[in-house]
Design an enzyme around this catalytic site. Structure first.
Site, PDB file in Angstrom:
ATOM      1  N   LYS A  70      11.767  -6.056   2.561  1.00 35.02           N
ATOM      2  CA  LYS A  70      10.906  -4.900   2.865  1.00 35.02           C
ATOM      3  C   LYS A  70       9.462  -5.360   3.098  1.00 35.02           C
ATOM      4  O   LYS A  70       9.086  -6.476   2.718  1.00 35.02           O
ATOM      5  CB  LYS A  70      10.961  -3.926   1.692  1.00 35.02           C
ATOM      6  CG  LYS A  70      10.373  -4.498   0.413  1.00 35.02           C
ATOM      7  CD  LYS A  70      10.634  -3.600  -0.797  1.00 35.02           C
ATOM      8  CE  LYS A  70       9.991  -4.183  -2.036  1.00 35.02           C
ATOM      9  NZ  LYS A  70      10.389  -3.438  -3.250  1.00 35.02           N
ATOM     10  N   TYR A 100     -23.351  -9.314   2.584  1.00 33.40           N
ATOM     11  CA  TYR A 100     -23.911  -7.993   2.313  1.00 33.40           C
ATOM     12  C   TYR A 100     -24.343  -7.841   0.862  1.00 33.40           C
ATOM     13  O   TYR A 100     -23.637  -8.265  -0.050  1.00 33.40           O
ATOM     14  CB  TYR A 100     -22.875  -6.912   2.626  1.00 33.40           C
ATOM     15  CG  TYR A 100     -22.484  -6.818   4.076  1.00 33.40           C
ATOM     16  CD1 TYR A 100     -23.443  -6.602   5.076  1.00 33.40           C
ATOM     17  CD2 TYR A 100     -21.153  -6.941   4.458  1.00 33.40           C
ATOM     18  CE1 TYR A 100     -23.071  -6.507   6.407  1.00 33.40           C
ATOM     19  CE2 TYR A 100     -20.770  -6.841   5.784  1.00 33.40           C
ATOM     20  CZ  TYR A 100     -21.743  -6.630   6.760  1.00 33.40           C
ATOM     21  OH  TYR A 100     -21.379  -6.532   8.068  1.00 33.40           O
TER      22      TYR A 100
HETATM   23  C1  LIG Z   1      11.080  -4.329  -4.105  1.00 34.02           C
HETATM   24  C2  LIG Z   1      12.381  -4.041  -4.736  1.00 34.02           C
HETATM   25  C3  LIG Z   1      13.195  -5.076  -5.208  1.00 34.02           C
HETATM   26  C4  LIG Z   1      12.726  -6.514  -5.302  1.00 34.02           C
HETATM   27  O1  LIG Z   1      11.823  -6.611  -6.372  1.00 34.02           O
HETATM   28  P1  LIG Z   1      11.195  -8.032  -6.789  1.00 34.02           P
HETATM   29  O2  LIG Z   1      10.486  -7.754  -8.061  1.00 34.02           O
HETATM   30  O3  LIG Z   1      10.290  -8.431  -5.682  1.00 34.02           O
HETATM   31  O4  LIG Z   1      12.344  -8.960  -6.936  1.00 34.02           O
HETATM   32  C5  LIG Z   1      14.461  -4.761  -5.655  1.00 34.02           C
HETATM   33  N1  LIG Z   1      14.889  -3.483  -5.644  1.00 34.02           N
HETATM   34  C6  LIG Z   1      14.118  -2.462  -5.238  1.00 34.02           C
HETATM   35  C7  LIG Z   1      14.638  -1.076  -5.283  1.00 34.02           C
HETATM   36  C8  LIG Z   1      12.841  -2.697  -4.775  1.00 34.02           C
HETATM   37  O5  LIG Z   1      12.066  -1.676  -4.365  1.00 34.02           O
END
Ligand SMILES: *Cc1c(COP(=O)(O)O)cnc(C)c1O
Length: 376
Positions: free
Chosen positions: A35, A267
């Site tokens: 993702k 800045y």
């Molecule tokens: C992002 C996510 C994962 C992976 O989590 P990590 O801590 O990066 O291993 C697994 N399951 C779901 C539902 C997630 O949203």
């Protein structure tokens, strides 16, 4: 490489991480979570590399991400889990994507899409074991499983999975872990009593893959560890778990110049040169995902030494004070990488900015080209 800046993505390291993580859960199938553009690493190349290393499943948050995997030619099991009403259910059903359902409204929408598509939808049901995000509340679970079973009997869906997500798996002593596992086990029993026969039951994210074997079930679902970042930095760094960081973020100096003492930098003049010195300009800023919270604290390797960002991070650039050291325009500044060439790591950046390394890599912006090495 004469790019202004780039994120090098080491796909050999990613494949090695998948192999290392699979060895931690040898009885379970493996879902590579890709993702958010593979946590900033480039979704499609990372998904391909993960598949090459034996990841049978791919996991993404949104249906759009899942459809993009299909459009890139990635077939095989793909799960997505973050839906809103009116989402592209039918396109996902037609693409054979597993969709997650946590509530009756979503089951109704997927059944309608399956009816329109003329084929059953692959559905995974999610229980809220305690995280309080998506997932059916335990009180609503019997009604959801019964309705899903009825839709399955009617030939509209096939319930391929039942799953949940931990709230505190990164704190292995946390009492919520046992409580959430108990809720999940009860939900699995109730799903079986409702007549459901899921192929995969799963709850393990990266920290659970590494520290909680009893949570591995039929499939594990790691994300961040696959990118070589420790999900439990208080217990050990990537190397302690057989992992290697995948992303190296570098830029080329856009300016190097001598300035007198008392010269303001960036800045707000939050940094003023203590004496005559050399300032180097790094052409990355918060518009590229460098946190503005790194102002005056973010680490960067320039001219052979760790430096701390001088003054504020701007949208496109920040400055480092080289003191008496020498550099040339075009020389490389390394913001973070695996750490074995003396450069900071994403974890060092997370500590400097008061966040987690997940955010450091995932926020690297679209203006930074990803250069993938080790493409098979
Ligand atoms: C992002 C996510 C994962 C992976 O989590 P990590 O801590 O990066 O291993 C697994 N399951 C779901 C539902 C997630 O949203």
């Amino acid at each position: 490489m004469d790019l202004r800046a780039h994120a090098r993505i080491d796909l050999d390291a990613l494949r090695g991480n998948v192999v290392a993580l699979r060895a931690k859960a040898p009885q379970s199938a493996f879902m590579a979570v890709v993702k958010a553009d593979a946590y900033g690493h480039g979704m499609v190349p990372c998904a391909r590399a993960a598949r090459e290393a034996g990841a049978g499943w791919l996991g993404v948050a949104t249906p759009e991400e899942a459809l993009a995997l299909r459009a890139a030619g990635l077939d095989g099991p793909v799960l997505c889990w973050l839906w809103t009403p009116g989402g592209p259910w039918r396109a996902c059903v037609e693409a054979g994507i597993d969709v997650t359902v946590s509530a009756l409204w979503a089951l109704d929408e997927v059944v309608a899409a399956a009816t329109a598509a003329g084929r059953p939808a692959r559905v995974q049901l999610k229980i809220d074991a305690g995280l309080g995000r998506n997932g059916a509340q335990p009180a609503d679970w019997p009604a959801l499983t019964a309705a899903a079973r009825a839709a399955e009997r009617a030939g509209r869906v096939r319930v391929t999975g039942v799953w949940a997500h931990f709230s505190c798996a990164d704190e292995p002593e946390h009492p919520s872990i046992a409580a959430e596992l108990a809720v999940f086990r009860t939900a699995l029993e109730q799903a079986a009593e409702a007549g459901l026969t899921p192929e995969v039951r799963h709850i393990a994210n990266s920290p659970a893959v590494l520290t909680l074997p009893e949570a591995h079930f039929d499939l594990v679902r790691p994300g961040v560890a696959m990118y070589g970042i420790s999900p439990v930095p208080q217990l050990g760094g990537p190397a302690d778990f057989g992992l290697r960081p995948v992303m190296t973020l570098t830029a080329r100096l856009a300016s190097v110049k001598r300035v007198p003492g008392g010269h303001g930098v960036s800045y707000g003049r939050q940094y003023v040169t203590p004496g005559e010195t050399t300032l180097a300009l790094v052409p990355l800023g918060y518009g590229d995902g460098v946190p503005r919270h790194a102002s005056g604290t973010g680490p960067v390797l320039v001219a052979g030494k760790w430096r701390t960002i001088a003054g504020r991070v701007a949208m496109d650039q920040f400055v480092v004070d080289l003191g008496g050291d020498v550099a040339e325009p075009g020389d490389t500044a390394v913001l973070f990488g695996p750490g074995d060439q003396g450069e900071p790591t994403a974890e060092d950046w997370a500590r400097a900015c008061g966040t987690i390394a997940y955010e450091i890599v995932a926020r690297v912006g679209a203006r930074v080209p990803r250069v993938h090495t080790g493409v098979a």
